[in-house]
Enzyme design. Sequence first.
Site, PDB file in Angstrom:
ATOM      1  N   ASP A   1      36.338   3.818  44.142  1.00  0.00           N
ATOM      2  CA  ASP A   1      37.415   4.262  43.271  1.00  0.00           C
ATOM      3  C   ASP A   1      38.594   4.703  44.131  1.00  0.00           C
ATOM      4  O   ASP A   1      38.407   5.273  45.209  1.00  0.00           O
ATOM      5  CB  ASP A   1      36.927   5.422  42.398  1.00  0.00           C
ATOM      6  CG  ASP A   1      37.944   5.833  41.356  1.00  0.00           C
ATOM      7  OD1 ASP A   1      38.848   6.606  41.713  1.00  0.00           O
ATOM      8  OD2 ASP A   1      37.851   5.393  40.198  1.00  0.00           O
TER       9      ASP A   1
ATOM     10  N   LYS B   1      29.309  29.535  39.399  1.00  0.00           N
ATOM     11  CA  LYS B   1      29.856  28.182  39.501  1.00  0.00           C
ATOM     12  C   LYS B   1      30.153  27.784  40.943  1.00  0.00           C
ATOM     13  O   LYS B   1      30.256  26.591  41.255  1.00  0.00           O
ATOM     14  CB  LYS B   1      31.129  28.053  38.664  1.00  0.00           C
ATOM     15  CG  LYS B   1      32.284  28.912  39.146  1.00  0.00           C
ATOM     16  CD  LYS B   1      33.491  28.776  38.234  1.00  0.00           C
ATOM     17  CE  LYS B   1      34.639  29.661  38.690  1.00  0.00           C
ATOM     18  NZ  LYS B   1      35.806  29.549  37.776  1.00  0.00           N
TER      19      LYS B   1
ATOM     20  N   GLY C   1      38.876  35.475  45.435  1.00  0.00           N
ATOM     21  CA  GLY C   1      39.913  35.241  46.432  1.00  0.00           C
ATOM     22  C   GLY C   1      39.541  35.676  47.828  1.00  0.00           C
ATOM     23  O   GLY C   1      40.411  35.756  48.707  1.00  0.00           O
TER      24      GLY C   1
ATOM     25  N   GLU D   1      34.594  39.655  42.430  1.00  0.00           N
ATOM     26  CA  GLU D   1      33.876  38.403  42.217  1.00  0.00           C
ATOM     27  C   GLU D   1      33.970  37.500  43.459  1.00  0.00           C
ATOM     28  O   GLU D   1      34.565  36.431  43.427  1.00  0.00           O
ATOM     29  CB  GLU D   1      34.429  37.677  40.995  1.00  0.00           C
ATOM     30  CG  GLU D   1      34.281  38.455  39.696  1.00  0.00           C
ATOM     31  CD  GLU D   1      34.890  37.745  38.498  1.00  0.00           C
ATOM     32  OE1 GLU D   1      35.048  36.509  38.572  1.00  0.00           O
ATOM     33  OE2 GLU D   1      35.236  38.420  37.514  1.00  0.00           O
ATOM     34  N   PRO D   2      33.372  37.935  44.573  1.00  0.00           N
ATOM     35  CA  PRO D   2      33.391  37.092  45.773  1.00  0.00           C
ATOM     36  C   PRO D   2      32.439  35.913  45.644  1.00  0.00           C
ATOM     37  O   PRO D   2      31.241  36.092  45.473  1.00  0.00           O
ATOM     38  CB  PRO D   2      32.935  38.063  46.874  1.00  0.00           C
ATOM     39  CG  PRO D   2      32.087  39.068  46.159  1.00  0.00           C
ATOM     40  CD  PRO D   2      32.656  39.196  44.776  1.00  0.00           C
ATOM     41  N   GLY D   3      32.976  34.709  45.722  1.00  0.00           N
ATOM     42  CA  GLY D   3      32.155  33.510  45.586  1.00  0.00           C
ATOM     43  C   GLY D   3      32.008  32.775  46.900  1.00  0.00           C
ATOM     44  O   GLY D   3      30.978  32.838  47.567  1.00  0.00           O
TER      45      GLY D   3
ATOM     46  N   HIS E   1      42.879  38.297  39.030  1.00  0.00           N
ATOM     47  CA  HIS E   1      42.370  37.414  40.095  1.00  0.00           C
ATOM     48  C   HIS E   1      43.531  36.987  40.972  1.00  0.00           C
ATOM     49  O   HIS E   1      44.585  36.579  40.482  1.00  0.00           O
ATOM     50  CB  HIS E   1      41.697  36.174  39.505  1.00  0.00           C
ATOM     51  CG  HIS E   1      41.287  35.178  40.557  1.00  0.00           C
ATOM     52  ND1 HIS E   1      40.177  35.341  41.345  1.00  0.00           N
ATOM     53  CD2 HIS E   1      41.877  34.016  40.974  1.00  0.00           C
ATOM     54  CE1 HIS E   1      40.070  34.315  42.187  1.00  0.00           C
ATOM     55  NE2 HIS E   1      41.096  33.509  41.983  1.00  0.00           N
TER      56      HIS E   1
ATOM     57  N   SER F   1      42.602  32.929  46.992  1.00  0.00           N
ATOM     58  CA  SER F   1      42.354  33.053  48.435  1.00  0.00           C
ATOM     59  C   SER F   1      43.487  32.435  49.245  1.00  0.00           C
ATOM     60  O   SER F   1      43.616  32.721  50.442  1.00  0.00           O
ATOM     61  CB  SER F   1      41.030  32.383  48.798  1.00  0.00           C
ATOM     62  OG  SER F   1      41.063  31.005  48.470  1.00  0.00           O
TER      63      SER F   1
END
Length: 448
Positions: free
Chosen positions: A359, A69, A237, A271-273, A197, A200
């Site tokens: 908007d 994601k 994170g 889970e490094p994104g 989790h 960061s």
Amino acid sequence: MKGFLEDANYSIGLLDEGATLADVIDNCIYEHTQTGKRAFYVGDLGKLVKKNTQWQNVMAPIKPFYPVKCNSTPGVLEILGTLGIGFACSNKSEMVLVQDLGISPENIIYTNPCKQASQIKYAAKTGINIMTCDSDIELKKIARSHPNAKLLLHIATEDITADEEMNMKFGTTLKNCRHLMECAKEFGIQIVGVKFHISSTCKDLQTYIHAISDARCVFDMAEEFGFKMNILDIGGGFTGSELQLEEVHHVIRPLLDVYFPEESGVNVIAEPGCYYVSSAFTLAVNIIAKKTECDKLLPSGVEQTRDDEPVFTYYINDGVYGSFASKLSEKLNPTPEVHKKYKEDEPLFTSSLWGPSCDELDQIVENCLLPELSVGDWLIFANMGSGTLGEQSTFNDYQRPLIYYMMSFSDWDEMQDAGITSDTLMKNFFFVPSCIQLGSEDRFSTAA
């Protein structure tokens, strides 16, 4: 590696050592100015290779599972898949994407804390067994749809200094873990590990000490129920900073050596994104409209004086319903850079940036100092690779930015030396000369 479906057309410009990221951006801006001013990204995929090398040097043997994601563009997934990284998927679409890469089900984790039954069934059908769980309701849903599932109990952390509200929503307590294990026994579901989790934004790395200690307690608890646990997921994170990575490693390494030593057989994953992709992508946007303070209606009796310094409002062709969606959750603080050259002593004015939707939520930058700009000028935003390149809104006929991939010869050589290239990846590369000819026919192919 099967590679992407043929209709996922993209190419990677292989840059001579004389060509730079700035050259690529200049060339793309020139062409867009000629053909239609559309927002676009330039992605330096070589940075993914560097980040992976950095991870292996600092965090090995912790295996990374990339959260799709964060950035699900084909070039990113292809490179990461070639590097041998696992994937953390939050829905069926993401699972399909990585499976089309030829990634084995053992290297895919289904991490959505609130899963749809139909998507659990899809995971079961395709052999994706490892998934997270933090409640008895979720566990029962999994038991009905995927009896062969292998669960990671998602435990809450004590990260009260960062995303406290988020931690309250997802993750279970140590006390409730015993109840979940009782339920798992009743339904015949395997529990194979623990996930936590830490955001960061967390400034207190002592949070890792509490989280790993809690995880050890859950592992001990599992032994009482006869579960054979072999996975510890320390979550994401990771900001992308080598310093932060080393600081985290300095804290967790002694704990892992004590609580989860190598001889225990526990595989530690993460889970490094944004760590991988944030710095790899730069966004270029165009100013489509402009207003000054004098354009606004002033209260009755108040006159605009010429001595007042003007305040400028600029509207750009991308916004919170597109690449700046993270602004809605206050996770993104973009800093604009003016593309055109201007004098060092040129005056700067208070300015704000807005997206194209008109908007009231579509504010990109509330307050910044910029030289006076004109409609048609370009702004550059660095570090835009995380959370900005997934499925985007079609609000107000929004047009998704184009993506131009690149990589330097030195990064390409590093991949080849490490033996991490593939035939399907190699066919996507093409040479870009050191002196990029503006307006030439040598254009980067794109993935819209």
